[in-house]
Design a protein around this motif. Structure first.
Motif, PDB file in Angstrom:
ATOM      1  N   ASP A  12       0.168  -2.407   9.341  1.00 25.46           N
ATOM      2  CA  ASP A  12       0.752  -2.871   8.079  1.00 25.46           C
ATOM      3  C   ASP A  12       1.873  -1.958   7.574  1.00 25.46           C
ATOM      4  N   VAL A  13       2.086  -0.824   8.208  1.00 21.01           N
ATOM      5  CA  VAL A  13       3.065   0.157   7.737  1.00 21.01           C
ATOM      6  C   VAL A  13       4.489  -0.357   7.941  1.00 21.01           C
ATOM      7  N   VAL A  14       5.311  -0.246   6.886  1.00 15.55           N
ATOM      8  CA  VAL A  14       6.713  -0.667   6.961  1.00 15.55           C
ATOM      9  C   VAL A  14       7.677   0.502   6.786  1.00 15.55           C
ATOM     10  N   LYS A  15       7.197   1.649   6.285  1.00 18.53           N
ATOM     11  CA  LYS A  15       8.064   2.819   6.069  1.00 18.53           C
ATOM     12  C   LYS A  15       7.211   4.068   6.072  1.00 18.53           C
ATOM     13  N   THR A  16       7.678   5.102   6.757  1.00 18.34           N
ATOM     14  CA  THR A  16       7.015   6.399   6.708  1.00 18.34           C
ATOM     15  C   THR A  16       8.026   7.472   6.341  1.00 18.34           C
ATOM     16  N   THR A  17       7.511   8.548   5.799  1.00 15.65           N
ATOM     17  CA  THR A  17       8.297   9.761   5.603  1.00 15.65           C
ATOM     18  C   THR A  17       7.496  10.898   6.214  1.00 15.65           C
ATOM     19  N   PRO A  27       8.302   0.712  12.029  1.00 14.97           N
ATOM     20  CA  PRO A  27       8.618   0.946  10.619  1.00 14.97           C
ATOM     21  C   PRO A  27       9.837   1.859  10.456  1.00 14.97           C
ATOM     22  N   ALA A  28      10.523   1.702   9.325  1.00 15.20           N
ATOM     23  CA  ALA A  28      11.595   2.633   8.967  1.00 15.20           C
ATOM     24  C   ALA A  28      10.968   4.018   8.801  1.00 15.20           C
ATOM     25  N   ARG A  29      11.782   5.071   8.981  1.00 17.94           N
ATOM     26  CA  ARG A  29      11.227   6.419   8.882  1.00 17.94           C
ATOM     27  C   ARG A  29      12.276   7.397   8.391  1.00 17.94           C
ATOM     28  N   SER A  30      11.839   8.327   7.569  1.00 14.47           N
ATOM     29  CA  SER A  30      12.640   9.489   7.197  1.00 14.47           C
ATOM     30  C   SER A  30      11.945  10.708   7.780  1.00 14.47           C
ATOM     31  N   PHE A  31      12.712  11.751   8.061  1.00 13.31           N
ATOM     32  CA  PHE A  31      12.180  12.955   8.714  1.00 13.31           C
ATOM     33  C   PHE A  31      12.771  14.165   8.007  1.00 13.31           C
ATOM     34  N   GLY A  61       0.847  -1.183   0.000  1.00 15.35           N
ATOM     35  CA  GLY A  61       0.000   0.000   0.000  1.00 15.35           C
ATOM     36  C   GLY A  61       0.883   1.234   0.000  1.00 15.35           C
ATOM     37  N   PHE A  62       0.584   2.149  -0.876  1.00 21.04           N
ATOM     38  CA  PHE A  62       1.327   3.404  -0.977  1.00 21.04           C
ATOM     39  C   PHE A  62       0.363   4.523  -0.639  1.00 21.04           C
ATOM     40  N   VAL A  63       0.697   5.291   0.390  1.00 26.76           N
ATOM     41  CA  VAL A  63      -0.217   6.318   0.876  1.00 26.76           C
ATOM     42  C   VAL A  63       0.405   7.692   0.655  1.00 26.76           C
TER      43      VAL A  63
END
Length: 127
Positions: A72-77, A102-106, A30-32
């Motif tokens: 279900d989230v595996v990566k956020t920005t 989840p992995a994350r970028s900020f 899923g791409f949000v």
């Protein structure tokens, strides 16, 4: 390959004529698109913690349109208008996501739509 796109998401007060899907599912992913720190009427939410809560709530709503959840989230920005929100965002992340998180970028940005201070986009996966 099956795809699902959320084509109508009025909860953010956004014009449904935007040229993108708020959420899109394909092959278990899923791409949000970015979920803003706005209330259900599209009004920017003031205050750091309230803004983080609002952006996460909008993210959850978008995930639901493609039959996914925050679990279900595996990566956020995160896109924020003030990088000093990082410590509060870290505490908030710990309260929302179970380990392993989840992995994350900020990323700090000059401005966000609708006067929001936080925007969160995500990649999710379910089997």
């Amino acid at each position: 390959m099956t795809t699902t796109a959320a084509t109508d998401f009025a909860a953010e007060g956004q014009n449904t004529a935007h040229p993108y899907s708020p959420a899109f599912a394909v092959a278990g992913f899923g791409f949000v698109s970015g979920a803003l720190s706005v209330d259900e009427n599209g009004v920017a939410v003031p205050g750091v913690d309230a803004a983080l809560d609002a952006a996460m709530a909008r993210l959850g709503e978008r995930l639901a349109t493609i039959d996914m959840t925050l679990a279900d989230v595996v990566k956020t920005t995160y896109f924020v208008t003030d990088v000093s929100l990082r410590d509060a965002a870290n505490r908030h992340y710990e309260s929302v996501f179970a380990t392993p998180r989840p992995a994350r970028s900020f990323v700090e940005v000059a401005a966000l739509p609708y006067g929001a201070t936080v925007e969160i986009e995500a990649i999710a996966h379910t089997s």
